[in-house]
Design a protein around this motif. Sequence first.
Motif, PDB file in Angstrom:
ATOM      1  N   HIS A 278       0.846  -1.197   0.000  1.00 57.18           N
ATOM      2  CA  HIS A 278       0.000   0.000   0.000  1.00 57.18           C
ATOM      3  C   HIS A 278       0.880   1.245   0.000  1.00 57.18           C
ATOM      4  CE1 HIS A 278      -3.106  -2.674   2.299  1.00 57.18           C
ATOM      5  NE2 HIS A 278      -2.996  -3.001   1.028  1.00 57.18           N
ATOM      6  N   HIS A 279       1.935   1.193   0.801  1.00 56.22           N
ATOM      7  CA  HIS A 279       2.855   2.329   0.893  1.00 56.22           C
ATOM      8  C   HIS A 279       3.553   2.586  -0.456  1.00 56.22           C
ATOM      9  CE1 HIS A 279       6.023   4.962   2.346  1.00 56.22           C
ATOM     10  NE2 HIS A 279       6.937   4.112   1.911  1.00 56.22           N
ATOM     11  N   LEU A 280       4.081   1.532  -1.068  1.00 53.61           N
ATOM     12  CA  LEU A 280       4.799   1.691  -2.334  1.00 53.61           C
ATOM     13  C   LEU A 280       3.874   2.141  -3.449  1.00 53.61           C
ATOM     14  CD1 LEU A 280       7.156  -1.428  -2.167  1.00 53.61           C
ATOM     15  CD2 LEU A 280       7.747   0.967  -1.759  1.00 53.61           C
ATOM     16  N   LEU A 281       2.662   1.592  -3.478  1.00 58.40           N
ATOM     17  CA  LEU A 281       1.712   1.988  -4.519  1.00 58.40           C
ATOM     18  C   LEU A 281       1.334   3.462  -4.410  1.00 58.40           C
ATOM     19  CD1 LEU A 281      -0.628  -1.139  -4.609  1.00 58.40           C
ATOM     20  CD2 LEU A 281       0.749  -0.276  -6.521  1.00 58.40           C
ATOM     21  N   SER A 282       1.389   4.003  -3.207  1.00 60.50           N
ATOM     22  CA  SER A 282       1.005   5.408  -3.025  1.00 60.50           C
ATOM     23  C   SER A 282       1.978   6.352  -3.741  1.00 60.50           C
ATOM     24  CB  SER A 282       0.960   5.753  -1.532  1.00 60.50           C
ATOM     25  OG  SER A 282       2.256   5.758  -0.959  1.00 60.50           O
ATOM     26  N   PHE A 283       3.164   5.846  -4.111  1.00 59.05           N
ATOM     27  CA  PHE A 283       4.116   6.660  -4.870  1.00 59.05           C
ATOM     28  C   PHE A 283       3.887   6.562  -6.378  1.00 59.05           C
ATOM     29  CE2 PHE A 283       6.413   6.219  -0.864  1.00 59.05           C
ATOM     30  CZ  PHE A 283       6.967   7.476  -0.700  1.00 59.05           C
ATOM     31  N   GLY A 284       2.990   5.685  -6.794  1.00 54.58           N
ATOM     32  CA  GLY A 284       2.708   5.540  -8.212  1.00 54.58           C
ATOM     33  C   GLY A 284       3.954   5.130  -8.986  1.00 54.58           C
ATOM     34  N   THR A 285       4.193   5.798 -10.110  1.00 52.83           N
ATOM     35  CA  THR A 285       5.361   5.490 -10.950  1.00 52.83           C
ATOM     36  C   THR A 285       6.623   6.218 -10.490  1.00 52.83           C
ATOM     37  OG1 THR A 285       4.737   7.264 -12.487  1.00 52.83           O
ATOM     38  CG2 THR A 285       3.920   5.036 -12.972  1.00 52.83           C
ATOM     39  N   ASN A 286       6.542   6.889  -9.345  1.00 50.66           N
ATOM     40  CA  ASN A 286       7.709   7.613  -8.837  1.00 50.66           C
ATOM     41  C   ASN A 286       8.634   6.738  -8.002  1.00 50.66           C
ATOM     42  OD1 ASN A 286       7.218  10.242  -9.913  1.00 50.66           O
ATOM     43  ND2 ASN A 286       5.566  10.493  -8.418  1.00 50.66           N
ATOM     44  N   VAL A 287       8.330   5.446  -7.911  1.00 50.25           N
ATOM     45  CA  VAL A 287       9.214   4.535  -7.192  1.00 50.25           C
ATOM     46  C   VAL A 287       9.424   3.278  -8.025  1.00 50.25           C
ATOM     47  CG1 VAL A 287       7.322   3.411  -5.923  1.00 50.25           C
ATOM     48  CG2 VAL A 287       9.659   3.332  -5.004  1.00 50.25           C
ATOM     49  N   THR A 288      10.636   2.755  -7.959  1.00 46.80           N
ATOM     50  CA  THR A 288      10.977   1.484  -8.607  1.00 46.80           C
ATOM     51  C   THR A 288      11.620   0.582  -7.570  1.00 46.80           C
ATOM     52  OG1 THR A 288      11.360   2.563 -10.735  1.00 46.80           O
ATOM     53  CG2 THR A 288      12.300   0.354 -10.424  1.00 46.80           C
ATOM     54  N   VAL A 289      11.107  -0.628  -7.441  1.00 48.24           N
ATOM     55  CA  VAL A 289      11.690  -1.589  -6.511  1.00 48.24           C
ATOM     56  C   VAL A 289      12.855  -2.281  -7.212  1.00 48.24           C
ATOM     57  CG1 VAL A 289      11.291  -3.650  -5.118  1.00 48.24           C
ATOM     58  CG2 VAL A 289       9.476  -1.937  -5.356  1.00 48.24           C
ATOM     59  N   LEU A 290      14.056  -2.025  -6.738  1.00 50.22           N
ATOM     60  CA  LEU A 290      15.249  -2.646  -7.314  1.00 50.22           C
ATOM     61  C   LEU A 290      15.491  -4.036  -6.730  1.00 50.22           C
ATOM     62  CD1 LEU A 290      17.620   0.468  -7.259  1.00 50.22           C
ATOM     63  CD2 LEU A 290      16.133  -0.309  -9.116  1.00 50.22           C
ATOM     64  N   ALA A 291      15.127  -4.223  -5.478  1.00 51.54           N
ATOM     65  CA  ALA A 291      15.297  -5.516  -4.815  1.00 51.54           C
ATOM     66  C   ALA A 291      14.459  -5.498  -3.531  1.00 51.54           C
ATOM     67  CB  ALA A 291      16.773  -5.767  -4.489  1.00 51.54           C
ATOM     68  N   PRO A 292      13.973  -6.693  -3.149  1.00 53.21           N
ATOM     69  CA  PRO A 292      14.112  -7.997  -3.809  1.00 53.21           C
ATOM     70  C   PRO A 292      13.100  -8.153  -4.944  1.00 53.21           C
ATOM     71  CG  PRO A 292      12.909  -8.259  -1.766  1.00 53.21           C
ATOM     72  CD  PRO A 292      13.314  -6.818  -1.823  1.00 53.21           C
ATOM     73  N   ARG A 293      13.368  -9.094  -5.804  1.00 51.25           N
ATOM     74  CA  ARG A 293      12.536  -9.303  -6.981  1.00 51.25           C
ATOM     75  C   ARG A 293      11.109  -9.678  -6.606  1.00 51.25           C
ATOM     76  NH1 ARG A 293      12.612 -10.533 -12.390  1.00 51.25           N
ATOM     77  NH2 ARG A 293      11.257 -12.239 -13.097  1.00 51.25           N
ATOM     78  N   GLU A 294      10.953 -10.464  -5.547  1.00 51.96           N
ATOM     79  CA  GLU A 294       9.603 -10.923  -5.190  1.00 51.96           C
ATOM     80  C   GLU A 294       8.706  -9.765  -4.774  1.00 51.96           C
ATOM     81  OE1 GLU A 294       9.307 -13.090  -1.315  1.00 51.96           O
ATOM     82  OE2 GLU A 294      11.497 -12.968  -1.362  1.00 51.96           O
ATOM     83  N   VAL A 295       9.283  -8.711  -4.194  1.00 51.56           N
ATOM     84  CA  VAL A 295       8.486  -7.533  -3.837  1.00 51.56           C
ATOM     85  C   VAL A 295       8.052  -6.801  -5.102  1.00 51.56           C
ATOM     86  CG1 VAL A 295       8.533  -5.279  -2.691  1.00 51.56           C
ATOM     87  CG2 VAL A 295       9.533  -7.272  -1.566  1.00 51.56           C
ATOM     88  N   ALA A 296       8.979  -6.674  -6.079  1.00 54.58           N
ATOM     89  CA  ALA A 296       8.634  -6.018  -7.341  1.00 54.58           C
ATOM     90  C   ALA A 296       7.527  -6.787  -8.064  1.00 54.58           C
ATOM     91  CB  ALA A 296       9.871  -5.908  -8.221  1.00 54.58           C
ATOM     92  N   LEU A 297       7.616  -8.125  -8.065  1.00 52.64           N
ATOM     93  CA  LEU A 297       6.598  -8.941  -8.727  1.00 52.64           C
ATOM     94  C   LEU A 297       5.246  -8.811  -8.029  1.00 52.64           C
ATOM     95  CD1 LEU A 297       8.681 -12.180  -9.464  1.00 52.64           C
ATOM     96  CD2 LEU A 297       7.903 -10.464 -11.117  1.00 52.64           C
ATOM     97  N   GLN A 298       5.259  -8.810  -6.696  1.00 53.06           N
ATOM     98  CA  GLN A 298       4.009  -8.680  -5.950  1.00 53.06           C
ATOM     99  C   GLN A 298       3.397  -7.301  -6.158  1.00 53.06           C
ATOM    100  OE1 GLN A 298       2.167 -10.983  -4.123  1.00 53.06           O
ATOM    101  NE2 GLN A 298       0.694  -9.291  -4.202  1.00 53.06           N
TER     102      GLN A 298
END
Length: 315
Positions: A278-298
């Motif tokens: 929920h926290h990461l989505l609130s940044f929209g496209t202004n954030v990129t998860v570099l690691a771990p991969r499973e968080v980026a996929l989720q």
Amino acid sequence: MKLVRLLAITMILLNRKRIGAQELADRFEVSLRTIYRDMEAINAAGIPIVSYAGVDGGYEVMEQFRLDRQYLSPEEIQSILVALKGIHQSWEDESITSILDKVGALLTNSEQNSPHSFTQHVLIDHQAWSNRAEIKERLSDLRRAIQDSFLVTFSYTNTTGQEHTRTCEPMQLILKEQIWYMYGYCHLRENLRLFRLSRIRDLRVEQKTFARRPFTLEKLDFSIFPTENEQFFSLELRFHPQVKVRVMDQYQEEHIEIQPDGYLHVRVNHPNEPSLYHHLLSFGTNVTVLAPREVALQLRSTAQEIVHHYDHKLK
């Protein structure tokens, strides 16, 4: 009782510029005549009381009078007052009000109200912007349970949304980052647990006591605190410069690395719970998860579910 009231009135007078007889009578639930007699007794005891008539009238202590401070300097007393007032904002308790009166009485009115006083420079307020009355009710009930070593029973919703009835031996109330927690031994989990008060419902203080377990608050390490979900991710995040202020507000400086292109790299540990996404989505496209991969996929999967949800709704 009279001696206690006289002492309390003295502390109030020493700590305030002026107070009316009716306000004192209402506070101590006595008659005006009793307050008048109390003022005469306090004055006879050597504390110079001055009375003023009129709309803004009342009683106050002569300006230059103060109690013996013993080993505390005015600056130290002011620091104590600032800290106590901060606690009083989020912990409504008559004993703290009494302490504030007594400590404040160690300063003259001019020392308290001077523009150079530390009490005029700093305000500590632990309350969240939304003041929730039910949290204060739970705090009151849990404090009583802790003091009397009573078991408590409540319905608790964990980070995955599962709700269970818990029976707990409450041990401490903890305020951290404007959030109240109760720390205690959970009979369901058979271990010490941290419970967020906002997730507690139907709290009951049982009339059954428990033997308090060995425990020292100073030994708590919140970085490894046992919670309902103990898995943590080591996150590497890349934020767009547009959200720099928000990143600086929400992450510690030591976790942020500002790149030459203005982007912000953040390395931080975070529990694996729905609030992370929920926290990461609130940044929209202004954030990129570099690691771990499973968080980026989720995160991608959650975003796709949102798109699917609205595609279905808007057809």
